[in-house]
Design an enzyme around this catalytic site. Structure first.
Site, PDB file in Angstrom:
ATOM      1  N   GLY A   1       0.814  -1.220   0.000  1.00 25.16           N
ATOM      2  CA  GLY A   1       0.000   0.000   0.000  1.00 25.16           C
ATOM      3  C   GLY A   1       0.844   1.265   0.000  1.00 25.16           C
TER       4      GLY A   1
ATOM      5  N   LEU B   1      -3.737  -7.501  -1.392  1.00 23.17           N
ATOM      6  CA  LEU B   1      -3.905  -6.677  -2.605  1.00 23.17           C
ATOM      7  C   LEU B   1      -5.326  -6.157  -2.776  1.00 23.17           C
ATOM      8  CD1 LEU B   1      -1.696  -8.785  -5.078  1.00 23.17           C
ATOM      9  CD2 LEU B   1      -1.006  -6.884  -3.611  1.00 23.17           C
TER      10      LEU B   1
ATOM     11  N   LYS C   1      -9.445   1.534   4.832  1.00 18.74           N
ATOM     12  CA  LYS C   1      -9.260   2.900   5.358  1.00 18.74           C
ATOM     13  C   LYS C   1     -10.226   3.962   4.823  1.00 18.74           C
ATOM     14  CE  LYS C   1      -6.084   4.497   1.849  1.00 18.74           C
ATOM     15  NZ  LYS C   1      -5.019   5.388   1.506  1.00 18.74           N
TER      16      LYS C   1
ATOM     17  N   SER D   1      -4.380   6.545  13.805  1.00 25.52           N
ATOM     18  CA  SER D   1      -4.810   7.709  13.039  1.00 25.52           C
ATOM     19  C   SER D   1      -5.265   8.816  13.965  1.00 25.52           C
ATOM     20  CB  SER D   1      -5.987   7.274  12.162  1.00 25.52           C
ATOM     21  OG  SER D   1      -6.658   8.385  11.634  1.00 25.52           O
TER      22      SER D   1
ATOM     23  N   THR E   1      -7.795  10.196  13.689  1.00 33.02           N
ATOM     24  CA  THR E   1      -9.241  10.032  13.789  1.00 33.02           C
ATOM     25  C   THR E   1      -9.654   9.443  15.150  1.00 33.02           C
ATOM     26  OG1 THR E   1     -11.126   9.300  12.503  1.00 33.02           O
ATOM     27  CG2 THR E   1      -9.411   7.714  12.755  1.00 33.02           C
TER      28      THR E   1
ATOM     29  N   TYR F   1     -14.677   3.157  10.710  1.00 24.00           N
ATOM     30  CA  TYR F   1     -13.226   3.114  10.467  1.00 24.00           C
ATOM     31  C   TYR F   1     -12.479   3.651  11.697  1.00 24.00           C
ATOM     32  CZ  TYR F   1      -8.637   4.751   8.976  1.00 24.00           C
ATOM     33  OH  TYR F   1      -7.295   5.010   8.917  1.00 24.00           O
TER      34      TYR F   1
ATOM     35  N   LYS G   1      -9.736   1.767  14.564  1.00 24.74           N
ATOM     36  CA  LYS G   1      -8.411   2.217  15.014  1.00 24.74           C
ATOM     37  C   LYS G   1      -8.395   2.341  16.537  1.00 24.74           C
ATOM     38  CE  LYS G   1      -6.447   2.395  11.037  1.00 24.74           C
ATOM     39  NZ  LYS G   1      -5.449   1.373  10.710  1.00 24.74           N
TER      40      LYS G   1
ATOM     41  N   LEU H   1      -8.217  14.645  -0.339  1.00 22.63           N
ATOM     42  CA  LEU H   1      -7.987  15.893  -1.060  1.00 22.63           C
ATOM     43  C   LEU H   1      -6.855  15.814  -2.100  1.00 22.63           C
ATOM     44  CD1 LEU H   1      -8.638  18.904  -1.368  1.00 22.63           C
ATOM     45  CD2 LEU H   1      -6.979  19.357   0.462  1.00 22.63           C
TER      46      LEU H   1
ATOM     47  N   ARG I   1     -18.828  18.469   3.799  1.00 23.86           N
ATOM     48  CA  ARG I   1     -18.942  17.010   3.751  1.00 23.86           C
ATOM     49  C   ARG I   1     -19.341  16.536   5.152  1.00 23.86           C
ATOM     50  NH1 ARG I   1     -13.588  13.689   2.008  1.00 23.86           N
ATOM     51  NH2 ARG I   1     -12.867  14.527   4.012  1.00 23.86           N
ATOM     52  N   PRO I   2     -20.407  15.721   5.250  1.00 25.74           N
ATOM     53  CA  PRO I   2     -20.844  15.296   6.587  1.00 25.74           C
ATOM     54  C   PRO I   2     -19.703  14.625   7.347  1.00 25.74           C
ATOM     55  CG  PRO I   2     -22.406  14.566   4.902  1.00 25.74           C
ATOM     56  CD  PRO I   2     -21.228  15.143   4.180  1.00 25.74           C
TER      57      PRO I   2
HETATM   58  P1  NAD Z   1      -3.469   1.463   1.584  1.00 28.63           P
HETATM   59  O1  NAD Z   1      -4.853   1.015   1.315  1.00 28.63           O
HETATM   60  O2  NAD Z   1      -2.661   1.981   0.449  1.00 28.63           O
HETATM   61  O3  NAD Z   1      -2.636   0.290   2.305  1.00 28.63           O
HETATM   62  C1  NAD Z   1      -3.263  -0.670   3.143  1.00 28.63           C
HETATM   63  C2  NAD Z   1      -2.891  -2.042   2.603  1.00 28.63           C
HETATM   64  O4  NAD Z   1      -3.481  -3.071   3.413  1.00 28.63           O
HETATM   65  C3  NAD Z   1      -3.380  -2.266   1.180  1.00 28.63           C
HETATM   66  O5  NAD Z   1      -2.277  -2.627   0.373  1.00 28.63           O
HETATM   67  C4  NAD Z   1      -4.394  -3.410   1.309  1.00 28.63           C
HETATM   68  O6  NAD Z   1      -4.383  -4.237   0.152  1.00 28.63           O
HETATM   69  C5  NAD Z   1      -3.910  -4.107   2.552  1.00 28.63           C
HETATM   70  N1  NAD Z   1      -4.909  -4.886   3.300  1.00 28.63           N
HETATM   71  C6  NAD Z   1      -6.108  -4.470   3.788  1.00 28.63           C
HETATM   72  N2  NAD Z   1      -6.698  -5.477   4.460  1.00 28.63           N
HETATM   73  C7  NAD Z   1      -5.853  -6.542   4.419  1.00 28.63           C
HETATM   74  C8  NAD Z   1      -5.901  -7.864   4.932  1.00 28.63           C
HETATM   75  N3  NAD Z   1      -6.938  -8.308   5.644  1.00 28.63           N
HETATM   76  N4  NAD Z   1      -4.863  -8.687   4.687  1.00 28.63           N
HETATM   77  C9  NAD Z   1      -3.796  -8.262   3.969  1.00 28.63           C
HETATM   78  N5  NAD Z   1      -3.691  -7.025   3.462  1.00 28.63           N
HETATM   79  C10 NAD Z   1      -4.714  -6.174   3.687  1.00 28.63           C
HETATM   80  O7  NAD Z   1      -3.546   2.561   2.748  1.00 28.63           O
HETATM   81  P2  NAD Z   1      -2.417   3.481   3.376  1.00 28.63           P
HETATM   82  O8  NAD Z   1      -2.814   4.889   3.152  1.00 28.63           O
HETATM   83  O9  NAD Z   1      -1.086   3.017   2.969  1.00 28.63           O
HETATM   84  O10 NAD Z   1      -2.652   3.174   4.917  1.00 28.63           O
HETATM   85  C11 NAD Z   1      -1.865   2.256   5.657  1.00 28.63           C
HETATM   86  C12 NAD Z   1      -2.409   2.197   7.063  1.00 28.63           C
HETATM   87  O11 NAD Z   1      -2.357   3.501   7.642  1.00 28.63           O
HETATM   88  C13 NAD Z   1      -3.867   1.754   7.150  1.00 28.63           C
HETATM   89  O12 NAD Z   1      -4.026   0.924   8.291  1.00 28.63           O
HETATM   90  C14 NAD Z   1      -4.615   3.059   7.322  1.00 28.63           C
HETATM   91  O13 NAD Z   1      -5.834   2.870   7.991  1.00 28.63           O
HETATM   92  C15 NAD Z   1      -3.636   3.859   8.148  1.00 28.63           C
HETATM   93  N6  NAD Z   1      -3.826   5.333   8.038  1.00 28.63           N
HETATM   94  C16 NAD Z   1      -3.859   5.905   6.797  1.00 28.63           C
HETATM   95  C17 NAD Z   1      -4.078   7.288   6.680  1.00 28.63           C
HETATM   96  C18 NAD Z   1      -4.162   7.940   5.322  1.00 28.63           C
HETATM   97  O14 NAD Z   1      -4.733   9.039   5.239  1.00 28.63           O
HETATM   98  N7  NAD Z   1      -3.621   7.336   4.248  1.00 28.63           N
HETATM   99  C19 NAD Z   1      -4.252   8.073   7.841  1.00 28.63           C
HETATM  100  C20 NAD Z   1      -4.182   7.457   9.082  1.00 28.63           C
HETATM  101  C21 NAD Z   1      -3.967   6.071   9.165  1.00 28.63           C
HETATM  102  N1  UFG Z   2     -11.695  18.010   0.880  1.00 32.22           N
HETATM  103  C1  UFG Z   2     -12.264  18.783  -0.091  1.00 32.22           C
HETATM  104  N2  UFG Z   2     -12.536  18.201  -1.299  1.00 32.22           N
HETATM  105  C2  UFG Z   2     -12.259  16.889  -1.572  1.00 32.22           C
HETATM  106  C3  UFG Z   2     -11.667  16.110  -0.552  1.00 32.22           C
HETATM  107  C4  UFG Z   2     -11.404  16.697   0.666  1.00 32.22           C
HETATM  108  O1  UFG Z   2     -12.536  19.972   0.104  1.00 32.22           O
HETATM  109  O2  UFG Z   2     -12.552  16.414  -2.690  1.00 32.22           O
HETATM  110  C5  UFG Z   2     -11.357  18.641   2.177  1.00 32.22           C
HETATM  111  C6  UFG Z   2     -12.057  18.010   3.365  1.00 32.22           C
HETATM  112  O3  UFG Z   2     -13.315  18.577   3.573  1.00 32.22           O
HETATM  113  C7  UFG Z   2     -11.050  18.307   4.498  1.00 32.22           C
HETATM  114  C8  UFG Z   2      -9.701  18.265   3.787  1.00 32.22           C
HETATM  115  O4  UFG Z   2      -9.973  18.465   2.399  1.00 32.22           O
HETATM  116  O5  UFG Z   2     -11.248  19.607   4.990  1.00 32.22           O
HETATM  117  C9  UFG Z   2      -8.967  16.949   3.953  1.00 32.22           C
HETATM  118  O6  UFG Z   2      -9.819  15.861   3.596  1.00 32.22           O
HETATM  119  P1  UFG Z   2      -9.268  14.386   3.387  1.00 32.22           P
HETATM  120  O7  UFG Z   2     -10.428  13.533   2.978  1.00 32.22           O
HETATM  121  O8  UFG Z   2      -8.079  14.390   2.502  1.00 32.22           O
HETATM  122  O9  UFG Z   2      -8.729  13.987   4.837  1.00 32.22           O
HETATM  123  P2  UFG Z   2      -9.483  13.897   6.253  1.00 32.22           P
HETATM  124  O10 UFG Z   2      -8.809  14.870   7.155  1.00 32.22           O
HETATM  125  O11 UFG Z   2     -10.934  14.003   6.115  1.00 32.22           O
HETATM  126  O12 UFG Z   2      -9.160  12.395   6.697  1.00 32.22           O
HETATM  127  C10 UFG Z   2      -7.867  11.793   6.554  1.00 32.22           C
HETATM  128  C11 UFG Z   2      -8.013  10.302   6.285  1.00 32.22           C
HETATM  129  C12 UFG Z   2      -8.540   9.604   7.499  1.00 32.22           C
HETATM  130  C13 UFG Z   2      -7.699   9.910   8.697  1.00 32.22           C
HETATM  131  C14 UFG Z   2      -7.582  11.413   8.897  1.00 32.22           C
HETATM  132  C15 UFG Z   2      -6.624  11.698  10.003  1.00 32.22           C
HETATM  133  O13 UFG Z   2      -8.877  10.066   5.194  1.00 32.22           O
HETATM  134  O14 UFG Z   2      -8.472   8.202   7.290  1.00 32.22           O
HETATM  135  O15 UFG Z   2      -7.101  12.018   7.699  1.00 32.22           O
HETATM  136  O16 UFG Z   2      -6.634  13.059  10.316  1.00 32.22           O
HETATM  137  F1  UFG Z   2      -8.241   9.367   9.800  1.00 32.22           F
END
Ligand code: NAD
Ligand code: UFG
Length: 341
Positions: A10, A33, A84, A124, A126, A149, A153, A200, A292-293
């Site tokens: 990922g 995957l 996620k 996160s 969150t 979600y 976490k 975003l 966005r809600p």
């Molecule tokens: P991502 O989706 O790119 O990576 C997650 C990976 O986990 C994917 O490759 C998916 O195929 C794999 N996966 C999911 N369920 C699985 C399972 N049961 N068995 C094996 N593989 C599995 O997401 P990412 O952005 O790289 O996020 C990585 C981690 O960080 C996640 O746990 C996500 O919740 C957390 N996180 C992400 C963000 C963000 O904004 N990207 C923010 C906070 C936390």
């Molecule tokens: N936004 C827009 N337009 C879009 C998408 C997002 O205006 O098309 C705004 C949102 O309203 C927010 C900001 O951009 O104000 C960021 O939004 P994101 O969806 O990129 O990120 P969030 O902060 O909502 O959430 C992300 C991850 C969550 C994680 C969190 C941690 O999606 O998984 O960050 O702070 F938990």
């Protein structure tokens, strides 16, 4: 150290593999995957010149994990695997709870059986309650999550905490990420979301590439300087380096530790739009849309604990984040390629 990386194909996992390998560690990746392509690991190998053993496995599959653990002697695991998408979790709660909780418990059971009791977890921002004042410290209130979600976490953190409390041999690092964006500066690796992006930055890059008409800015009536939502965006390479630092800390400190991985600076949606325009030299079409809600006005970290104890702090700025995101998007218009998914 020899690191078992779940979810390593990922976005964040693959970037972390690069930093681990470059710091002299070795990695073994397992991923089912569901949201990624194994091509990401070929890029990791290309960048680092090192082999990355990969297993197409579901982390809930105990037999598959046992087969992997039979072959290697791991020092620790980094548990990235998880679903996620916030909106999807509201529509499919059981799928999210089943996937994210079951994978965490199965992984910890197999690790415990083998005496591998060091784990870093992708948590996160969150997990923090919405009634906190900013910036968020690791002591800020948690819970009251607004979607399944977020609860997964929160619950995984509790599962890990309880396990470490019951068995003092465990070391648990709960890493709370803020908003990861950007891509590897080589342009070889980046975020490759499926379908219409929820987040975003991928929406911005796809709009700049002409795959989307315009960006919808969700609300311009928040109590922020320009009325749009403010977040703590962190470059994915900085975030990846945070894992290397956290792993080092874990090796020297038993027990459960919580760390924010953010920059400490909040930027609004319009700040992001303008920084992106500046980095790419292209205008970015956008329209103001309803809120966005579930969104909150402002979220940003106090990262001082990470700086003090891990010796880590984010070094890349908003311009780096925008330039590297665009470099990745413009050189890989279809991400890692549809045929790979
Ligand atoms: P991502 O989706 O790119 O990576 C997650 C990976 O986990 C994917 O490759 C998916 O195929 C794999 N996966 C999911 N369920 C699985 C399972 N049961 N068995 C094996 N593989 C599995 O997401 P990412 O952005 O790289 O996020 C990585 C981690 O960080 C996640 O746990 C996500 O919740 C957390 N996180 C992400 C963000 C963000 O904004 N990207 C923010 C906070 C936390
Ligand atoms: N936004 C827009 N337009 C879009 C998408 C997002 O205006 O098309 C705004 C949102 O309203 C927010 C900001 O951009 O104000 C960021 O939004 P994101 O969806 O990129 O990120 P969030 O902060 O909502 O959430 C992300 C991850 C969550 C994680 C969190 C941690 O999606 O998984 O960050 O702070 F938990």
């Amino acid at each position: 150290m020899n690191v078992f990386v779940t979810g390593g194909t990922g976005y964040i996992g693959s970037h972390t593999c690069v930093e681990l390998l470059e710091a002299g560690h070795s990695v073994v990746v397992a991923d089912n995957l569901v949201n990624s392509s194994p091509e990401s690991l070929r890029r990791v190998e290309k960048l680092t010149g090192k082999a990355v053993p990969f297993y197409n496995a579901d982390i809930r599959d105990r037999d598959a994990l046992n087969r992997i653990f039979d072959q290697y002697s791991f020092d620790c695991a980094i548990h990235f695997a998880g679903l996620k998408a916030v909106g999807e979790s509201v529509e499919q709660p059981l799928r999210y709870y089943r996937n994210n909780l079951d994978s965490t418990m199965t992984l910890m059971e197999v690790m415990g059986d083998r005496g591998v009791k060091n784990i870093l977890f992708s948590s996160s921002a969150t997990v923090y309650s919405q009634d906190n004042t900013m910036p968020l410290t690791e002591e800020s209130r948690t819970g009251g999550c607004t979607n399944p979600y977020g609860w997964t976490k929160f619950m995984c953190e509790e599962i890990m905490r309880s396990t470490a409390k019951a068995d003092g041999e465990w070391s648990v690092m709960l890493l709370r990420y803020f908003n990861p964006v950007g891509a590897h500066p080589s342009g070889l690796m980046g975020e490759d979301p499926r379908g219409i992006p929820n987040n975003l930055m991928p929406f911005i890059t796809q709009t700049a590439a002409g795959r989307r008409d315009h960006l919808n800015v969700f609300g311009n009536d928040y109590p922020t300087p320009d009325g749009t939502g403010v977040r703590d965006y962190i470059h994915v390479v900085d975030l990846a380096k945070g894992h290397v630092a956290a792993m080092q800390y874990m090796a020297e400190h038993r027990g459960t530790h919580v760390f924010n991985l953010g920059t400490g600076t909040g930027y609004s949606v319009l700040d992001m739009v303008h920084a992106f325009e500046k980095a790419t030299g292209k205008p970015l079409p956008y329209k103001i849309a309803p809120r966005r809600p579930g969104d909150v006005a402002v979220v940003y970290a106090d990262p001082s604990k990470s700086e003090k104890l891990l010796g880590w702090k984010a070094e890349l700025d908003l311009e780096d984040m925008c330039r590297d995101s665009w470099n990745w998007q413009s050189h890989n218009p279809n991400g890692y390629g549809e045929e790979e998914k």
